[in-house]
Design an enzyme around this catalytic site. Structure first.
Site, PDB file in Angstrom:
ATOM      1  N   LYS A 211      40.329  50.846  18.535  1.00  0.00           N
ATOM      2  CA  LYS A 211      41.282  51.635  19.414  1.00  0.00           C
ATOM      3  C   LYS A 211      41.797  50.678  20.588  1.00  0.00           C
ATOM      4  O   LYS A 211      41.338  49.561  20.757  1.00  0.00           O
ATOM      5  CB  LYS A 211      40.550  52.996  20.118  1.00  0.00           C
ATOM      6  CG  LYS A 211      40.310  54.060  19.061  1.00  0.00           C
ATOM      7  CD  LYS A 211      39.769  54.966  19.745  1.00  0.00           C
ATOM      8  CE  LYS A 211      39.411  56.378  18.872  1.00  0.00           C
ATOM      9  NZ  LYS A 211      38.646  57.600  19.360  1.00  0.00           N
ATOM     10  N   ARG A 245      31.567  56.482  14.908  1.00  0.00           N
ATOM     11  CA  ARG A 245      32.692  56.561  14.011  1.00  0.00           C
ATOM     12  C   ARG A 245      33.321  55.479  13.659  1.00  0.00           C
ATOM     13  O   ARG A 245      33.774  54.883  14.902  1.00  0.00           O
ATOM     14  CB  ARG A 245      33.487  57.698  14.554  1.00  0.00           C
ATOM     15  CG  ARG A 245      34.584  58.074  13.426  1.00  0.00           C
ATOM     16  CD  ARG A 245      35.191  59.327  13.900  1.00  0.00           C
ATOM     17  NE  ARG A 245      36.175  59.897  12.943  1.00  0.00           N
ATOM     18  CZ  ARG A 245      37.528  59.271  13.127  1.00  0.00           C
ATOM     19  NH1 ARG A 245      37.870  58.429  13.991  1.00  0.00           N
ATOM     20  NH2 ARG A 245      38.467  59.731  12.070  1.00  0.00           N
TER      21      ARG A 245
END
Length: 275
Positions: A211, A245
């Site tokens: 991210k 995740r």
């Protein structure tokens, strides 16, 4: 939790697993790499991503669930649409991972009477606008915790057992790249709703893989953030995350094995001597 995006426009791997055969091969590789849960998504939720029509999302997700339901790896579905939730559960899914925290009309009803796991995520705003301008909080950790507590209370009031619920502070979903995201990581256990003494805490899911919170530090494009993602995963494990995740299953599994061995040695008081 391994990420399997069946989308053309996800921020890191869009288009790679859009075809069913490609998605199945990716799932097989993740299982070989040691994945514990496969999280299937048919709609990108990156900042600014447009919504996907219901029929298109169903076409991307349901055939894959039907093919993988006998693979002996739990299947999670990343969706906020009640219709997709119902169809995925009917097809054999084990978990629903909802970025909207089951706030959409009909979402709680879609999962209430099943026995699937539920991941409740915090998001400020919506994917199309959540990173427009500067996200604003007085105390990001407290506000995320209060939001998650309310969503968990609403689910439990509707008849969902607490043991089915995990929570996700929503890294990157309406948070500043450095300030908010790293405050949440540093205080990860405090993002979970408070529980009475003697009651098991809500497990926390951490999703930081590739991210922008990592890109802001290492100045690399998303596909080159593997090392940063693995470091973030170890940090999350150290801060108590129950589920992590990730896109890159194999290196994350390897890193967590080293971390777990170190923790075991610490707990056992293992010592070695030289010479």
């Amino acid at each position: 939790m391994g990420i399997l995006n069946t989308t053309p426009d996800s921020f890191s791997d869009g288009g790679r697993y859009l075809a069913l055969d490609d998605a199945l091969r990716r799932a097989e590789q993740m299982m070989l790499d040691g994945v514990d849960i496969i999280d299937i998504g048919g709609e990108s939720t990156r900042p600014g991503a447009p919504p996907v029509p219901l029929g298109e999302e169903l076409e991307r997700v349901i055939p894959l669930v039907e093919k993988l339901k006998g693979a002996h790896v739990p299947l999670s579905i990343d969706t906020y649409k009640p219709e997709v939730m119902r169809a995925a559960l009917a097809a054999g899914a084990d978990m629903i991972n909802d970025i909207w925290g089951f706030r959409m009309p009909g979402a709680i009803e879609a999962v209430r009477d099943s026995d699937c796991g539920l991941c409740v995520m915090h998001m400020l705003g919506e994917p199309q606008t959540m990173q427009v301008g500067e996200p604003d909080y007085v105390d990001v950790v407290r506000e995320v915790r209060e939001f998650l507590a309310q969503r968990c209370a609403d689910l439990e009031a509707a008849g969902v057992e607490k043991a089915r619920i995990i929570v996700d502070p929503g890294f990157g979903f309406g948070k500043s790249a450095i300030g908010h995201n790293y405050a949440l990581l540093a205080h990860l256990p405090e993002t979970a709703p408070e529980v009475p003494s003697g009651v098991a805490p809500y497990p926390v899911l951490a999703g930081m893989s590739r991210k922008s919170m990592l890109g802001a530090l290492v100045n690399r494009p998303a596909p080159e953030r593997v090392a940063a993602s693995v470091a973030a995963a170890v940090c999350a494990a150290e801060r108590g995350a129950a589920v992590i995740r990730v896109h890159d299953v194999a290196p994350t599994v390897d890193a967590l094995k080293v971390w777990a061995a170190m923790r075991e040695a610490m707990a056992g008081g293992a010592r070695t001597s030289r010479g």
